[in-house]
Design an enzyme around this catalytic site. Sequence first.
Site, PDB file in Angstrom:
ATOM      1  N   GLN A 127      -5.788 -11.260  -4.427  1.00 40.25           N
ATOM      2  CA  GLN A 127      -4.912 -12.031  -5.320  1.00 40.25           C
ATOM      3  C   GLN A 127      -5.637 -13.169  -6.053  1.00 40.25           C
ATOM      4  OE1 GLN A 127      -1.898 -13.150  -2.476  1.00 40.25           O
ATOM      5  NE2 GLN A 127      -1.466 -11.005  -1.972  1.00 40.25           N
ATOM      6  N   SER A 143       2.672  -6.305  -8.019  1.00 37.62           N
ATOM      7  CA  SER A 143       3.449  -7.278  -8.794  1.00 37.62           C
ATOM      8  C   SER A 143       2.767  -7.569 -10.127  1.00 37.62           C
ATOM      9  CB  SER A 143       3.613  -8.587  -8.009  1.00 37.62           C
ATOM     10  OG  SER A 143       4.417  -8.361  -6.878  1.00 37.62           O
ATOM     11  N   HIS A 170       0.836  -1.208   0.000  1.00 35.97           N
ATOM     12  CA  HIS A 170       0.000   0.000   0.000  1.00 35.97           C
ATOM     13  C   HIS A 170       0.871   1.259   0.000  1.00 35.97           C
ATOM     14  CE1 HIS A 170      -3.860  -2.127   1.202  1.00 35.97           C
ATOM     15  NE2 HIS A 170      -2.935  -3.070   1.237  1.00 35.97           N
ATOM     16  N   ASP A 213      -5.897   5.637   2.087  1.00 40.63           N
ATOM     17  CA  ASP A 213      -6.040   4.270   1.596  1.00 40.63           C
ATOM     18  C   ASP A 213      -7.502   3.802   1.649  1.00 40.63           C
ATOM     19  OD1 ASP A 213      -3.796   1.808   1.400  1.00 40.63           O
ATOM     20  OD2 ASP A 213      -5.871   1.187   1.765  1.00 40.63           O
TER      21      ASP A 213
HETATM   22  C1  UDX Z   1      -0.420  -6.349  -0.721  1.00 43.62           C
HETATM   23  C2  UDX Z   1      -1.399  -7.426  -1.102  1.00 43.62           C
HETATM   24  O1  UDX Z   1      -0.894  -8.689  -0.854  1.00 43.62           O
HETATM   25  C3  UDX Z   1      -1.865  -7.308  -2.502  1.00 43.62           C
HETATM   26  O2  UDX Z   1      -2.776  -8.328  -2.839  1.00 43.62           O
HETATM   27  C4  UDX Z   1      -2.509  -6.001  -2.722  1.00 43.62           C
HETATM   28  O3  UDX Z   1      -2.963  -5.962  -4.025  1.00 43.62           O
HETATM   29  C5  UDX Z   1      -1.526  -4.901  -2.376  1.00 43.62           C
HETATM   30  O4  UDX Z   1      -1.007  -5.086  -1.073  1.00 43.62           O
HETATM   31  P1  UDX Z   1       2.050  -7.461  -1.373  1.00 43.62           P
HETATM   32  O5  UDX Z   1       1.611  -8.781  -0.904  1.00 43.62           O
HETATM   33  O6  UDX Z   1       3.244  -6.932  -0.773  1.00 43.62           O
HETATM   34  O7  UDX Z   1       0.890  -6.348  -1.286  1.00 43.62           O
HETATM   35  O8  UDX Z   1       2.236  -7.610  -2.965  1.00 43.62           O
HETATM   36  P2  UDX Z   1       2.401  -6.554  -4.105  1.00 43.62           P
HETATM   37  O9  UDX Z   1       1.184  -5.736  -4.257  1.00 43.62           O
HETATM   38  O10 UDX Z   1       2.805  -7.322  -5.291  1.00 43.62           O
HETATM   39  O11 UDX Z   1       3.577  -5.603  -3.629  1.00 43.62           O
HETATM   40  C6  UDX Z   1       4.865  -6.065  -3.384  1.00 43.62           C
HETATM   41  C7  UDX Z   1       5.848  -5.004  -3.819  1.00 43.62           C
HETATM   42  O12 UDX Z   1       7.111  -5.366  -3.291  1.00 43.62           O
HETATM   43  C8  UDX Z   1       5.989  -4.927  -5.338  1.00 43.62           C
HETATM   44  O13 UDX Z   1       5.917  -3.585  -5.730  1.00 43.62           O
HETATM   45  C9  UDX Z   1       7.369  -5.482  -5.615  1.00 43.62           C
HETATM   46  O14 UDX Z   1       8.081  -4.830  -6.643  1.00 43.62           O
HETATM   47  C10 UDX Z   1       8.085  -5.280  -4.304  1.00 43.62           C
HETATM   48  N1  UDX Z   1       9.077  -6.341  -4.114  1.00 43.62           N
HETATM   49  C11 UDX Z   1       8.692  -7.620  -3.838  1.00 43.62           C
HETATM   50  C12 UDX Z   1      10.407  -5.994  -4.217  1.00 43.62           C
HETATM   51  O15 UDX Z   1      10.756  -4.839  -4.480  1.00 43.62           O
HETATM   52  N2  UDX Z   1      11.329  -6.977  -4.023  1.00 43.62           N
HETATM   53  C13 UDX Z   1      10.995  -8.258  -3.736  1.00 43.62           C
HETATM   54  O16 UDX Z   1      11.909  -9.077  -3.548  1.00 43.62           O
HETATM   55  C14 UDX Z   1       9.626  -8.596  -3.634  1.00 43.62           C
END
Ligand code: UDX
Length: 473
Positions: free
Chosen positions: A396, A376, A19, A118
Amino acid sequence: MDQQQQAHILLFPFPALGHIKPLLSLAELLCHAGLHVTFLNTDHNHRCLTHLQPLSTHFPTLRFESISDGLPTDHPRNVQLVGDLIFSVKSVTKPRFRDLLADLSTKSEHPVTCVIADGIMSFAIDIAKELGVRAMTFWAFSPCGLWSFLCMPKLIEEGQLPVGGEGDDMDQMVRSVPGMESILRRRDLPDICRQQVDDPLFQFFVEEFKAITRTSALILNSFDQLEALTLSHIDPLFSRIYTIGPLTALLTSRIAHDVSRSLSSFNNLCEADRSCMTWLDSQPLRSVVYVSFGSTGMMTRGQLFEFWHGLINSGKPFLWVVRQDGIAGVEGEHAIPEELHEGTKDRGFLVDWAPQEEVLAHQAVGGFLTHNGWNSTLEGIVAGVPMLCWPTIADQHINSRWVSEVWRIGLDMKDTCDRSTIEMMIRAMMEERREEITKSMDRIAKLAYDSANQGGSSYHNLDKLIEDIKKKV
Ligand code: UDX
């Protein structure tokens, strides 16, 4: 003073990386347009992100504030205990936010004129309105997720929730989410639909989703061409929607932007291990499977080994982000097993945290095994990398369904985690179905690029958002 100098936006993300990161991108774009921005983190995240402070020298109209999340310093704040964070923010942070906003909107040199909060913190919207400050909602999840969340009261009323009970046919189609009748199965609904409806967390989300339409404007990190179907359903419910995604693509188009130096790339709650970039340089074109389950996802050791065997048996080189806190260990043990490190050396590379956007943009990467967090998913689209989906929480499950069935840019493996399926699906993504998926992905990636560049819808909508924020001062 002109309008531009007077507009001052307070950005307030829910305290989780998925977020925080997109709102940091928005902060960068708003500062680039000359607006004053205050970014509000919780004290805990602010401490983890202290390296952001020096960055504010590059953004003279940006400053950071922090506020308590109400939890003790040593609370793990992981996804398994997300309820603690949610309820603590609602009870402890809320009154403090009121005091802070009252100060910032009256006493500061540049009073806050607009709050962008948010989508799961409706209290911030209500407080801003109470104090006469304009309030907008930033929705960090996917738009298709939002539409299904908005339909939850109807699903409850019809007795369709929870799903996943004994004898439940999870492949049965869901008929009560208009527009998605031929897409959504019971297993594709957001994970909270698997909880009992009287569960406090379930109740919290239902109340938040009901509250969201009270906002004066909704900001979505997506683009019109991707979301035509969803937008046709949610548009009538909001007075104003700004689709301004993918924010990462907009940063590239708006600001002569080096992804490794942007504000949002300094999101990392832990340091990215850049050695993986050198390893990628040594791998053949489009050969590598990049594996990451986001910043909060957890798996059991059993699942970890199923993925590992599946990856090894697929014969493909792989780069895998295995976060130390991402493995639910036996009796509190969370370390990555040594045999995994040893057994990976020949074919793969393990890191604790990767510079994900750079990894996805690397020419050696040919597939993305992802949990389909919305950031992602968008980053995969921007980089044009086919996806294999293993969703775990939040939106997801629905995102992965859209990836596989609507946009056709990947394959969905939800609710299965055995080594032979993983091996088979990796081969399908990287070989048998590669051509077909790449064709759709190229088309969608081009739409994303066009939307974020001059003449595109997101590019235009960001201008409109900035104009409207200035106008209301
Ligand atoms: C959460 C929820 O899980 C997701 O479903 C919702 O849509 C947004 O909030 P998260 O689980 O962290 O987020 O997943 P994601 O939304 O994909 O965000 C992860 C972020 O971390 C991405 O921007 C990705 O680039 C970053 N990341 C992840 C890194 O920079 N390095 C890594 O090794 C892994």
